[in-house]
Scaffold this motif. Structure first.
Motif, PDB file in Angstrom:
ATOM      1  N   LEU A 164       0.828  -1.212   0.000  1.00 21.27           N
ATOM      2  CA  LEU A 164       0.000   0.000   0.000  1.00 21.27           C
ATOM      3  C   LEU A 164       0.861   1.260   0.000  1.00 21.27           C
ATOM      4  N   SER A 165       1.993   1.205   0.681  1.00 18.28           N
ATOM      5  CA  SER A 165       2.874   2.361   0.730  1.00 18.28           C
ATOM      6  C   SER A 165       3.544   2.591  -0.627  1.00 18.28           C
ATOM      7  N   ALA A 166       4.059   1.519  -1.223  1.00 13.35           N
ATOM      8  CA  ALA A 166       4.721   1.635  -2.533  1.00 13.35           C
ATOM      9  C   ALA A 166       3.736   2.059  -3.615  1.00 13.35           C
ATOM     10  N   ALA A 167       2.455   1.701  -3.420  1.00 11.18           N
ATOM     11  CA  ALA A 167       1.426   2.012  -4.423  1.00 11.18           C
ATOM     12  C   ALA A 167       1.304   3.511  -4.658  1.00 11.18           C
ATOM     13  N   GLN A 168       1.664   4.310  -3.661  1.00 16.39           N
ATOM     14  CA  GLN A 168       1.574   5.765  -3.807  1.00 16.39           C
ATOM     15  C   GLN A 168       2.560   6.305  -4.837  1.00 16.39           C
ATOM     16  N   PHE A 169       3.510   5.470  -5.263  1.00 17.32           N
ATOM     17  CA  PHE A 169       4.512   5.931  -6.219  1.00 17.32           C
ATOM     18  C   PHE A 169       4.231   5.431  -7.635  1.00 17.32           C
ATOM     19  N   ASN A 170       3.013   4.930  -7.849  1.00 22.37           N
ATOM     20  CA  ASN A 170       2.566   4.531  -9.188  1.00 22.37           C
ATOM     21  C   ASN A 170       3.484   3.527  -9.861  1.00 22.37           C
ATOM     22  N   VAL A 171       3.973   2.574  -9.088  1.00 19.26           N
ATOM     23  CA  VAL A 171       4.806   1.537  -9.687  1.00 19.26           C
ATOM     24  C   VAL A 171       3.941   0.321  -9.979  1.00 19.26           C
ATOM     25  N   ARG A 172       4.423  -0.547 -10.864  1.00 17.17           N
ATOM     26  CA  ARG A 172       3.761  -1.851 -11.043  1.00 17.17           C
ATOM     27  C   ARG A 172       4.304  -2.761  -9.956  1.00 17.17           C
ATOM     28  N   SER A 173       3.448  -3.213  -9.057  1.00 15.88           N
ATOM     29  CA  SER A 173       3.933  -4.056  -7.968  1.00 15.88           C
ATOM     30  C   SER A 173       3.119  -5.327  -7.852  1.00 15.88           C
ATOM     31  N   SER A 174       3.730  -6.309  -7.236  1.00 18.45           N
ATOM     32  CA  SER A 174       3.062  -7.588  -7.014  1.00 18.45           C
ATOM     33  C   SER A 174       3.466  -8.101  -5.649  1.00 18.45           C
ATOM     34  N   ILE A 175       2.506  -8.632  -4.905  1.00 18.35           N
ATOM     35  CA  ILE A 175       2.807  -9.212  -3.595  1.00 18.35           C
ATOM     36  C   ILE A 175       2.802 -10.726  -3.694  1.00 18.35           C
ATOM     37  N   VAL A 176       3.875 -11.363  -3.246  1.00 16.98           N
ATOM     38  CA  VAL A 176       3.918 -12.826  -3.113  1.00 16.98           C
ATOM     39  C   VAL A 176       3.646 -13.153  -1.647  1.00 16.98           C
ATOM     40  N   SER A 177       2.576 -13.908  -1.413  1.00 15.70           N
ATOM     41  CA  SER A 177       2.194 -14.216  -0.039  1.00 15.70           C
ATOM     42  C   SER A 177       1.242 -15.403  -0.024  1.00 15.70           C
ATOM     43  N   VAL A 178       0.686 -15.667   1.152  1.00 16.05           N
ATOM     44  CA  VAL A 178      -0.284 -16.765   1.277  1.00 16.05           C
ATOM     45  C   VAL A 178      -1.326 -16.379   2.327  1.00 16.05           C
ATOM     46  N   VAL A 179      -2.590 -16.717   2.042  1.00 18.98           N
ATOM     47  CA  VAL A 179      -3.669 -16.511   3.019  1.00 18.98           C
ATOM     48  C   VAL A 179      -4.547 -17.759   3.049  1.00 18.98           C
ATOM     49  N   GLY A 180      -5.435 -17.839   4.040  1.00 19.54           N
ATOM     50  CA  GLY A 180      -6.403 -18.924   4.084  1.00 19.54           C
ATOM     51  C   GLY A 180      -7.692 -18.523   3.376  1.00 19.54           C
ATOM     52  N   ASP A 181      -8.643 -19.465   3.304  1.00 20.21           N
ATOM     53  CA  ASP A 181      -9.884 -19.087   2.635  1.00 20.21           C
ATOM     54  C   ASP A 181     -10.819 -18.299   3.556  1.00 20.21           C
ATOM     55  N   ASP A 182     -10.331 -18.010   4.773  1.00 20.75           N
ATOM     56  CA  ASP A 182     -11.058 -17.100   5.661  1.00 20.75           C
ATOM     57  C   ASP A 182     -10.740 -15.636   5.351  1.00 20.75           C
ATOM     58  N   PHE A 183      -9.859 -15.407   4.381  1.00 25.59           N
ATOM     59  CA  PHE A 183      -9.421 -14.040   4.092  1.00 25.59           C
ATOM     60  C   PHE A 183     -10.440 -13.370   3.174  1.00 25.59           C
ATOM     61  N   PRO A 184     -10.979 -12.223   3.576  1.00 28.83           N
ATOM     62  CA  PRO A 184     -12.063 -11.604   2.807  1.00 28.83           C
ATOM     63  C   PRO A 184     -11.635 -11.183   1.401  1.00 28.83           C
ATOM     64  N   GLY A 185     -12.476 -11.500   0.443  1.00 29.90           N
ATOM     65  CA  GLY A 185     -12.223 -11.062  -0.927  1.00 29.90           C
ATOM     66  C   GLY A 185     -12.139  -9.546  -1.035  1.00 29.90           C
ATOM     67  N   SER A 186     -12.839  -8.858  -0.141  1.00 26.87           N
ATOM     68  CA  SER A 186     -12.833  -7.385  -0.207  1.00 26.87           C
ATOM     69  C   SER A 186     -11.435  -6.819   0.051  1.00 26.87           C
ATOM     70  N   TYR A 187     -10.671  -7.499   0.898  1.00 24.56           N
ATOM     71  CA  TYR A 187      -9.293  -7.041   1.140  1.00 24.56           C
ATOM     72  C   TYR A 187      -8.442  -7.203  -0.125  1.00 24.56           C
ATOM     73  N   LEU A 188      -8.623  -8.350  -0.785  1.00 21.75           N
ATOM     74  CA  LEU A 188      -7.857  -8.580  -2.021  1.00 21.75           C
ATOM     75  C   LEU A 188      -8.259  -7.567  -3.088  1.00 21.75           C
ATOM     76  N   GLU A 189      -9.538  -7.276  -3.140  1.00 19.05           N
ATOM     77  CA  GLU A 189     -10.016  -6.266  -4.100  1.00 19.05           C
ATOM     78  C   GLU A 189      -9.399  -4.901  -3.816  1.00 19.05           C
ATOM     79  N   MET A 190      -9.346  -4.567  -2.530  1.00 18.58           N
ATOM     80  CA  MET A 190      -8.765  -3.269  -2.160  1.00 18.58           C
ATOM     81  C   MET A 190      -7.316  -3.187  -2.636  1.00 18.58           C
ATOM     82  N   LEU A 191      -6.560  -4.284  -2.467  1.00 16.91           N
ATOM     83  CA  LEU A 191      -5.165  -4.292  -2.944  1.00 16.91           C
ATOM     84  C   LEU A 191      -5.128  -4.107  -4.463  1.00 16.91           C
ATOM     85  N   GLU A 192      -5.995  -4.823  -5.173  1.00 16.73           N
ATOM     86  CA  GLU A 192      -6.050  -4.696  -6.642  1.00 16.73           C
ATOM     87  C   GLU A 192      -6.414  -3.279  -7.058  1.00 16.73           C
TER      88      GLU A 192
END
Lengths: 308, 308
Positions: A35-63
């Motif tokens: 979220l911090s790097a996003a302020q600099f208009n770069v193309r970024s990608s996060i490599v991570s892992v979550v469970g299926d309890d993780f809300p889709g709305s959070y992933l949407e917000m990142l996108e």
């Protein structure tokens, strides 16, 4: 446009400060860095892992913040990494109340094809073996590799930690951890010892007391912006790293002089992070606010004394 | 040439640090302030008191630094103020082993005639009643009055302390003392409350973490110079104040913008003070060394980021 690959946790946090407490909210080093790097208009990608309890709305917000999430694995039937902590009254120290690794325990990072040639790689605080794994997946060595770590890995995975530190260009570490890593009380001496392990650039984070950037005998210092109120320090260090990495990715200039600007941008972003619980402020900060605060950093630090 | 009047102790210190210990050596707030300000070629005078056990060679050394000593009373048969302390391993805290007020217990400051029209008055840490007494002896109000104080006076002479604070333009105080004085943890809020008592300028000293200058909503920050080794922190705060006062006296410009320079000069002088025991380094520092280190302060803090 240059690409920034971020590896780090995407998680749930439950936070208690003198000003209030939260239920499970969005957290994780990867989240704050992204979220911090996003302020600099770069193309970024996060490599991570979550469970299926993780809300889709959070992933949407990142996108919606222009962050590629194809590298965030969602484990069916798995539970997302959870951390809970309570800050002391001065907000400078905290107790961890609960840590549940969950899906993070078996995390096998997979770098998206499109980011295997990223110019900048930001390795958030994670098991050093995972950090090494990601470096090895890159199809060519990034122009700049930045590593964040913490004392837990010094205590438990010393050899792997030394290996990954030797592979990177920049390390960010807090003052107590730098002392623990090097057995040197002086931060100047500690930075020199860390240079010897590998990183040409050493960033020592001192929380409310700012951050130091070392490159051999060159030193730069960025203060934290003095604030009337610090509400929640969670994620400030990751937000700092994200601003640092984002600015360098955008500008493409990894000279020491430009890293000074990057350190200021990191401190600037961190000053927003601490104003609200979790990622709330980072999700809503405007470009105009960031520019305005950059002016405050200039006024805070620049002086015109004449050298005779 | 502008004149600087300094009020403060001239004393004996016995110091123990992790690097060694001293017998009775020259110390005292007035001494450090005077030696530091002397680097700015101002006409200065110290108002203080010593016993007849105080070596003439110390007084000569002060005179050789162009400091008027006619205001330093020598009490026949009296003993000089003595302080003894031992620093902990991190040098950030210390235990007082012994304090003997001696002649300081009955100190009646007498401002030399020639300095009753001094443009700048620097009130070193002393009983607030003595500080008030000196202000009242001035034949006209100085252009700038700077006050240093400490927690001891908050605990023991609250009313007199509040009175003297209300009479000055600048207060220098350390972070913990600012918090104690105002009951505010945030240094921004603490400075605001101190403004309300009187001082337009509030300097909050954070030791190895630098110093903040507040003037309403304007804030400036000067870092401490990162050093490989801090040998003895004794007198660093007074040396800082002396550099601040000396620079302002020399330049005659007491604007906020110029106070930024003065804060940097104070930090610069303090960086020398801590390199040796007591006043040793201050007695031997050269103009060239001071200029060279000023360059280091520029490199440490100045950046060129473009505001869009």
């Amino acid at each position: 446009m240059s690409k920034l690959l971020i590896v780090g946790t995407v998680a749930f946090d439950a936070i208690e400060t003198p000003f209030g407490k939260t239920d499970k909210i969005l957290g994780g080093a990867g989240t704050y860095i992204g979220l911090s790097a996003a302020q600099f208009n770069v193309r970024s990608s996060i490599v991570s892992v979550v469970g299926d309890d993780f809300p889709g709305s959070y992933l949407e917000m990142l996108e919606n913040n222009n962050i590629d999430i194809s590298g965030i694995e969602v484990v069916e039937g798995g539970k997302t990494f959870f951390w809970s902590g309570k800050y002391h009254n001065d907000l400078n120290s905290r107790d961890t109340l609960d840590t549940q690794l969950n899906v993070l325990a078996d995390f096998n990072p997979v770098v998206p094809e499109d980011f295997k040639d990223a110019e900048v790689l930001m390795l958030g605080n994670l098991h050093p073996s995972i950090q090494i794994d990601v470096i090895k997946q890159m199809e060519r060595r990034p122009k700049l590799i930045i590593l964040d770590t913490m004392n837990f890995w010094m205590d438990n995975t010393w050899d792997e930690l030394m290996e990954v530190i030797s592979m990177v260009d920049v390390i960010t570490i807090n003052d107590e951890e730098a002392r623990q890593l090097t057995k040197e009380y002086s931060l100047v001496k500690a930075a020199q010892k860390i240079h010897e392990i590998g990183p040409k650039y050493v960033v020592i984070k001192k929380g409310e007391h700012g951050a130091l950037l070392f490159n051999d005998h060159n030193i730069f210092f960025a203060p934290a912006l003095p604030l009337e109120e610090v509400f929640d320090p969670t994620g400030a260090g990751d937000t700092f790293a994200g601003g640092f990495a984002g600015y360098l990715t955008k500008s493409g200039d990894i000279s020491f002089e430009n890293m000074k600007n990057a350190i200021i941008c990191g401190s600037n972003m961190a000053s927003f992070c601490v104003e609200k619980f979790g990622t709330e402020r980072l999700e809503n900060v405007s470009k105009a606010e960031i520019q305005e605060r950059l002016k405050q950093f200039k006024e805070l630090t620049q002086f015109e004394i004449e050298l005779s």
